[in-house]
Design a protein around this motif. Structure first.
Motif, PDB file in Angstrom:
ATOM      1  N   SER A   1      -6.155   1.955  10.949  1.00 31.73           N
ATOM      2  CA  SER A   1      -4.729   1.877  11.277  1.00 31.73           C
ATOM      3  C   SER A   1      -3.907   3.070  10.830  1.00 31.73           C
ATOM      4  CB  SER A   1      -4.131   0.610  10.670  1.00 31.73           C
ATOM      5  OG  SER A   1      -4.674  -0.530  11.274  1.00 31.73           O
ATOM      6  N   GLY A   2      -4.558   4.148  10.398  1.00 27.49           N
ATOM      7  CA  GLY A   2      -3.826   5.370  10.081  1.00 27.49           C
ATOM      8  C   GLY A   2      -3.893   5.756   8.619  1.00 27.49           C
ATOM      9  N   ILE A   3      -3.294   6.896   8.333  1.00 28.42           N
ATOM     10  CA  ILE A   3      -3.361   7.499   7.003  1.00 28.42           C
ATOM     11  C   ILE A   3      -2.591   6.661   5.982  1.00 28.42           C
ATOM     12  CG2 ILE A   3      -2.626   9.511   5.657  1.00 28.42           C
ATOM     13  CD1 ILE A   3      -3.229  11.233   8.082  1.00 28.42           C
ATOM     14  N   THR A   4      -3.195   6.542   4.798  1.00 29.18           N
ATOM     15  CA  THR A   4      -2.552   5.902   3.654  1.00 29.18           C
ATOM     16  C   THR A   4      -2.547   6.903   2.493  1.00 29.18           C
ATOM     17  OG1 THR A   4      -4.485   5.011   2.490  1.00 29.18           O
ATOM     18  CG2 THR A   4      -3.700   3.780   4.421  1.00 29.18           C
ATOM     19  N   ASN A   5      -1.974   6.481   1.372  1.00 28.26           N
ATOM     20  CA  ASN A   5      -1.989   7.340   0.179  1.00 28.26           C
ATOM     21  C   ASN A   5      -3.399   7.588  -0.332  1.00 28.26           C
ATOM     22  OD1 ASN A   5       0.754   7.662   0.082  1.00 28.26           O
ATOM     23  ND2 ASN A   5       1.112   6.136  -1.532  1.00 28.26           N
ATOM     24  N   TYR A   6      -4.345   6.792   0.150  1.00 32.13           N
ATOM     25  CA  TYR A   6      -5.712   6.853  -0.375  1.00 32.13           C
ATOM     26  C   TYR A   6      -6.702   7.446   0.636  1.00 32.13           C
ATOM     27  CZ  TYR A   6      -2.980   3.366  -2.833  1.00 32.13           C
ATOM     28  OH  TYR A   6      -1.962   2.721  -3.478  1.00 32.13           O
ATOM     29  N   SER A   7      -6.167   8.099   1.664  1.00 30.85           N
ATOM     30  CA  SER A   7      -7.033   8.650   2.717  1.00 30.85           C
ATOM     31  C   SER A   7      -7.748   9.916   2.283  1.00 30.85           C
ATOM     32  CB  SER A   7      -6.218   8.937   3.979  1.00 30.85           C
ATOM     33  OG  SER A   7      -5.656   7.775   4.506  1.00 30.85           O
ATOM     34  N   ARG A   8      -7.299  10.494   1.167  1.00 29.59           N
ATOM     35  CA  ARG A   8      -7.815  11.791   0.730  1.00 29.59           C
ATOM     36  C   ARG A   8      -7.689  12.788   1.894  1.00 29.59           C
ATOM     37  NH1 ARG A   8     -13.341  10.296  -2.206  1.00 29.59           N
ATOM     38  NH2 ARG A   8     -13.439   8.669  -0.593  1.00 29.59           N
ATOM     39  N   ARG A   9      -8.740  13.377   2.364  1.00 34.27           N
ATOM     40  CA  ARG A   9      -8.595  14.320   3.480  1.00 34.27           C
ATOM     41  C   ARG A   9      -8.970  13.683   4.822  1.00 34.27           C
ATOM     42  NH1 ARG A   9     -10.370  17.339  -0.813  1.00 34.27           N
ATOM     43  NH2 ARG A   9     -12.565  17.007  -0.310  1.00 34.27           N
TER      44      ARG A   9
ATOM     45  N   LEU B   1      -0.305   0.280  -8.111  1.00 30.05           N
ATOM     46  CA  LEU B   1      -1.651  -0.205  -7.809  1.00 30.05           C
ATOM     47  C   LEU B   1      -1.812  -0.584  -6.338  1.00 30.05           C
ATOM     48  CD1 LEU B   1      -2.121  -2.301 -11.064  1.00 30.05           C
ATOM     49  CD2 LEU B   1      -2.868   0.039 -10.606  1.00 30.05           C
ATOM     50  N   TYR B   2      -0.844  -0.257  -5.526  1.00 35.99           N
ATOM     51  CA  TYR B   2      -0.923  -0.481  -4.080  1.00 35.99           C
ATOM     52  C   TYR B   2       0.141   0.378  -3.403  1.00 35.99           C
ATOM     53  CZ  TYR B   2       3.055  -3.529  -5.114  1.00 35.99           C
ATOM     54  OH  TYR B   2       4.254  -4.012  -5.557  1.00 35.99           O
ATOM     55  N   GLN B   3       0.098   0.422  -2.095  1.00 38.25           N
ATOM     56  CA  GLN B   3       1.111   1.135  -1.319  1.00 38.25           C
ATOM     57  C   GLN B   3       1.579   0.262  -0.169  1.00 38.25           C
ATOM     58  OE1 GLN B   3      -0.336   4.258   1.190  1.00 38.25           O
ATOM     59  NE2 GLN B   3       1.695   5.009   1.759  1.00 38.25           N
ATOM     60  N   LYS B   4       2.884   0.023  -0.108  1.00 39.02           N
ATOM     61  CA  LYS B   4       3.441  -0.629   1.067  1.00 39.02           C
ATOM     62  C   LYS B   4       3.610   0.420   2.158  1.00 39.02           C
ATOM     63  CE  LYS B   4       6.107  -4.154  -1.442  1.00 39.02           C
ATOM     64  NZ  LYS B   4       7.461  -4.714  -1.709  1.00 39.02           N
ATOM     65  N   LEU B   5       3.190   0.111   3.357  1.00 42.14           N
ATOM     66  CA  LEU B   5       3.282   1.079   4.451  1.00 42.14           C
ATOM     67  C   LEU B   5       3.121   0.376   5.785  1.00 42.14           C
ATOM     68  CD1 LEU B   5      -0.020   3.118   4.889  1.00 42.14           C
ATOM     69  CD2 LEU B   5       0.098   0.881   3.821  1.00 42.14           C
ATOM     70  N   ASP B   6       3.547   1.059   6.830  1.00 41.03           N
ATOM     71  CA  ASP B   6       3.343   0.563   8.189  1.00 41.03           C
ATOM     72  C   ASP B   6       2.143   1.263   8.804  1.00 41.03           C
ATOM     73  OD1 ASP B   6       5.573  -1.153   8.179  1.00 41.03           O
ATOM     74  OD2 ASP B   6       6.913   0.529   8.628  1.00 41.03           O
TER      75      ASP B   6
ATOM     76  N   TYR C   1       0.216  -3.441   3.429  1.00 46.69           N
ATOM     77  CA  TYR C   1      -0.030  -2.625   2.242  1.00 46.69           C
ATOM     78  C   TYR C   1      -1.493  -2.205   2.192  1.00 46.69           C
ATOM     79  CZ  TYR C   1      -2.182  -6.811   0.189  1.00 46.69           C
ATOM     80  OH  TYR C   1      -2.986  -7.893  -0.047  1.00 46.69           O
ATOM     81  N   SER C   2      -1.746  -1.172   1.409  1.00 46.18           N
ATOM     82  CA  SER C   2      -3.112  -0.733   1.136  1.00 46.18           C
ATOM     83  C   SER C   2      -3.361  -0.783  -0.364  1.00 46.18           C
ATOM     84  CB  SER C   2      -3.341   0.689   1.661  1.00 46.18           C
ATOM     85  OG  SER C   2      -3.362   0.702   3.069  1.00 46.18           O
TER      86      SER C   2
ATOM     87  N   VAL D   1     -15.894   8.163  -9.200  1.00 49.76           N
ATOM     88  CA  VAL D   1     -14.739   8.777  -8.544  1.00 49.76           C
ATOM     89  C   VAL D   1     -13.521   7.970  -8.980  1.00 49.76           C
ATOM     90  CG1 VAL D   1     -13.677   9.432  -6.357  1.00 49.76           C
ATOM     91  CG2 VAL D   1     -16.182   9.416  -6.568  1.00 49.76           C
ATOM     92  N   PRO D   2     -12.594   8.578  -9.725  1.00 41.59           N
ATOM     93  CA  PRO D   2     -11.527   7.802 -10.354  1.00 41.59           C
ATOM     94  C   PRO D   2     -10.505   7.200  -9.407  1.00 41.59           C
ATOM     95  CG  PRO D   2     -11.254  10.146 -10.791  1.00 41.59           C
ATOM     96  CD  PRO D   2     -12.596   9.987 -10.166  1.00 41.59           C
ATOM     97  N   GLN D   3     -10.333   7.782  -8.206  1.00 38.50           N
ATOM     98  CA  GLN D   3      -9.418   7.153  -7.253  1.00 38.50           C
ATOM     99  C   GLN D   3      -9.970   7.213  -5.842  1.00 38.50           C
ATOM    100  OE1 GLN D   3      -5.074   7.573  -7.434  1.00 38.50           O
ATOM    101  NE2 GLN D   3      -5.096   7.952  -5.223  1.00 38.50           N
ATOM    102  N   LEU D   4     -10.163   6.033  -5.293  1.00 41.47           N
ATOM    103  CA  LEU D   4     -10.494   5.870  -3.876  1.00 41.47           C
ATOM    104  C   LEU D   4      -9.402   4.965  -3.302  1.00 41.47           C
ATOM    105  CD1 LEU D   4     -14.293   5.256  -4.473  1.00 41.47           C
ATOM    106  CD2 LEU D   4     -13.307   7.282  -3.385  1.00 41.47           C
ATOM    107  N   GLY D   5      -9.755   4.006  -2.493  1.00 41.22           N
ATOM    108  CA  GLY D   5      -8.762   3.067  -1.980  1.00 41.22           C
ATOM    109  C   GLY D   5      -8.903   2.858  -0.491  1.00 41.22           C
ATOM    110  N   ASP D   6      -7.997   2.065   0.060  1.00 41.02           N
ATOM    111  CA  ASP D   6      -8.000   1.778   1.493  1.00 41.02           C
ATOM    112  C   ASP D   6      -7.517   3.011   2.243  1.00 41.02           C
ATOM    113  OD1 ASP D   6      -8.820  -0.870   1.115  1.00 41.02           O
ATOM    114  OD2 ASP D   6      -6.758  -1.581   0.898  1.00 41.02           O
ATOM    115  N   GLY D   7      -8.458   3.871   2.570  1.00 29.54           N
ATOM    116  CA  GLY D   7      -8.094   5.130   3.212  1.00 29.54           C
ATOM    117  C   GLY D   7      -7.753   4.998   4.676  1.00 29.54           C
ATOM    118  N   ARG D   8      -8.130   3.891   5.297  1.00 28.64           N
ATOM    119  CA  ARG D   8      -7.790   3.662   6.703  1.00 28.64           C
ATOM    120  C   ARG D   8      -7.613   2.183   6.998  1.00 28.64           C
ATOM    121  NH1 ARG D   8     -13.699   4.867   9.382  1.00 28.64           N
ATOM    122  NH2 ARG D   8     -14.906   4.030   7.662  1.00 28.64           N
ATOM    123  N   ALA D   9      -7.489   1.391   5.937  1.00 29.35           N
ATOM    124  CA  ALA D   9      -7.338  -0.052   6.095  1.00 29.35           C
ATOM    125  C   ALA D   9      -5.968  -0.484   5.592  1.00 29.35           C
ATOM    126  CB  ALA D   9      -8.422  -0.791   5.325  1.00 29.35           C
TER     127      ALA D   9
END
Length: 484
Positions: free
Chosen positions: A109-117, A19-24, A72-73, A85-93
């Motif tokens: 702050s850059g691409i996340t798992n939820y950036s889509r394209r 339900l989230y992604q840890k990332l830099d 994290y995002s 839309v079943p999955q969105l998210g912090d695409g750049r946050a």
């Protein structure tokens, strides 16, 4: 407090890691500070001089991770223009953690798992707009996210027909949970458990008085209905249009979040659309309260596994009456009246005023500021001079005069009321565009000047008297894109 002493707290990892992604963050090239917000510094006890340092710029840029922070995002879903839309998210946050009850988040702050394209970036123009507008809304008493600082860079992204420099805004909010977060959790495995966990998290952060209550999930919903009714009344009172009221942009804390193609209305038009992709006017000015109610109904459906749907639907019937009550109270104040004196809410007078403003094609907020300073009904030229068509306003003044005489209110009585609610300055999109164009040339002075005006809209700003005048017609009620 020194920056290195600032310790963040991350409390989101109690949820399932799906339900989230840890990332830099992906830092921008050659970042440079545009502006920092002293009022926001005060909220997190950060010393102002720290914001002039390279360490602070690196903090905004993501290359300086503070103590306690685990970036994290979040994932969420949402209804976008009415379609799920079943999955969105912090695409750049990227969320950094909380301090003093404020959850810090960088946007761009850059691409996340939820950036889509998407490229995970935010460009300078949209970042400036959000940085200033959150402060403008706060100064007007409208619940909103805030902003700590904004940086520019030598990184570029392609938007529409050109390359634009990338920017990052450090945003602050008591909560970043959205209706769309509940929509996503409702469509997961173990949805009942996940929804309960998320609702408990929202209650802990936003509605702590409910933690030990029976039926606390229903009561959380009721509290959001109340908060949203008041929020939308304040938007409508000041002519604010969000532009993209999707459920993924609708706060569980009843805040204004995610500033995209927003606008404060220039000349009054109840059907005004500020987002040029909103071809059907779903998010037009007049529709906003009804869309808010629709979004809350979506939330009720998402919560139905853990809360009583029928009770939530019943309570939702109170949304529009609550909204109208707050709106009419505020609009009475905008024209200097106390409805308690007349024994009614002056609905007919306010409806007549809105029709008159639309017919007159008059700058909405400038009208109220000039009404505040009116000294005689014998000379209303300071107001009629800014109308394209005068007759409807002149007719309204006859009705207004009768109500004032019936209530026994004087110009001074009304002025005392109006001075507290009718600012001299409202941040308009053409003003922001002036600042954006200078910023593209490396001159950030006007960004900081507009920040000061936004935070002090009732004050005199003699060097910017032109911004207290009606919006030039060629820039009035222009539509913006979601591109940022």
């Amino acid at each position: 407090m020194k920056l290195k002493e600032l310790e963040l707290n991350v409390d989101y990892f109690e949820f399932n890691e799906k339900l989230y992604q840890k990332l830099d963050a992906t830092p921008l090239s050659k970042p440079k500070l545009i502006s920092f917000n002293k009022q926001a510094c005060d909220l997190i006890n950060l010393d102002y001089e720290e914001c002039e340092s390279e360490e602070f710029i690196d903090f905004i840029n993501g290359s300086n991770v503070l103590k306690g922070s685990v970036p994290y995002s979040m994932v969420y879903a949402g209804h976008q223009f009415g379609y799920f839309v079943p999955q969105l998210g912090d695409g750049r946050a990227i969320n950094l953690g909380a301090v003093n009850g404020w959850h810090l988040q960088t946007k761009g702050s850059g691409i996340t798992n939820y950036s889509r394209r998407g490229d995970g970036r935010a460009v300078l123009r949209s970042s400036i707009r959000e940085y200033i507008m959150g402060e403008a809304m706060h100064a007007l008493g409208v619940p909103t996210t805030r902003a700590l600082a904004i940086i520019d860079s030598d990184t570029f992204a392609h938007r529409e027909w050109e390359q634009e420099s990338c920017s990052i805004v450090m945003r602050m909010s008591p909560s970043w949970i959205r209706i769309g977060t509940f929509e996503f959790f409702a469509n997961t495995d173990n949805s009942k458990e996940n929804l309960s966990q998320l609702a408990d998290y929202v209650i802990k952060n936003t509605y702590p008085h409910l933690e030990n209550e029976n039926n606390k999930y229903e009561k959380m919903f009721y509290a959001l209905v109340d908060n949203s009714a008041e929020l939308l009344a304040k938007w409508q009172t000041y002519g604010f249009m969000h532009g993209v009221m999707n459920t993924d942009n609708f706060s569980m804390a009843g805040l204004t979040i995610d500033y995209g193609p927003f606008a404060f209305m220039d000349y009054f038009d109840k059907n005004c659309i500020c987002n040029h992709t909103d071809s059907e006017g779903r998010y037009s000015y007049n529709n906003q309260p009804y869309v808010a109610r629709w979004n809350l109904m979506v939330l009720a459906q998402a919560l139905s596994e853990i809360a009583n749907l029928e009770k939530m639907q019943d309570y939702l019937h109170a949304f529009l009456p609550q909204h109208e009550n707050v709106y009419l109270q505020m609009m009475n104040k905008r024209i200097g009246l106390n409805p308690k004196n007349s024994g009614n809410n002056n609905l007919d007078l306010i409806v007549e005023l809105l029709g008159a403003l639309q017919s007159a094609q008059m700058d909405y907020n400038v009208f109220f500021h000039r009404l505040t300073n009116l000294e005689s009904f014998d000379d209303i030229s300071s107001i009629t001079d800014i109308a394209v068509f005068r007759q409807s306003i002149e007719d309204w003044f006859e009705s207004y005069k009768k109500v004032c005489e019936k209530d026994g209110s004087t110009f001074e009585d009304r002025r005392v009321i109006m001075k507290k609610i009718n600012p001299k300055y409202i941040i308009k999109n053409y003003m922001l565009q002036d600042a954006i164009e200078l910023a593209h040339e490396g001159d950030y002075t006007l960004v900081n000047d507009l920040l000061n005006i936004a935070q002090n809209p009732f004050d005199e700003h003699e060097a910017f008297e032109k911004y207290a005048q009606p919006t030039p017609m060629e820039y009035a009620n222009t539509q913006l894109s979601c591109s940022s």
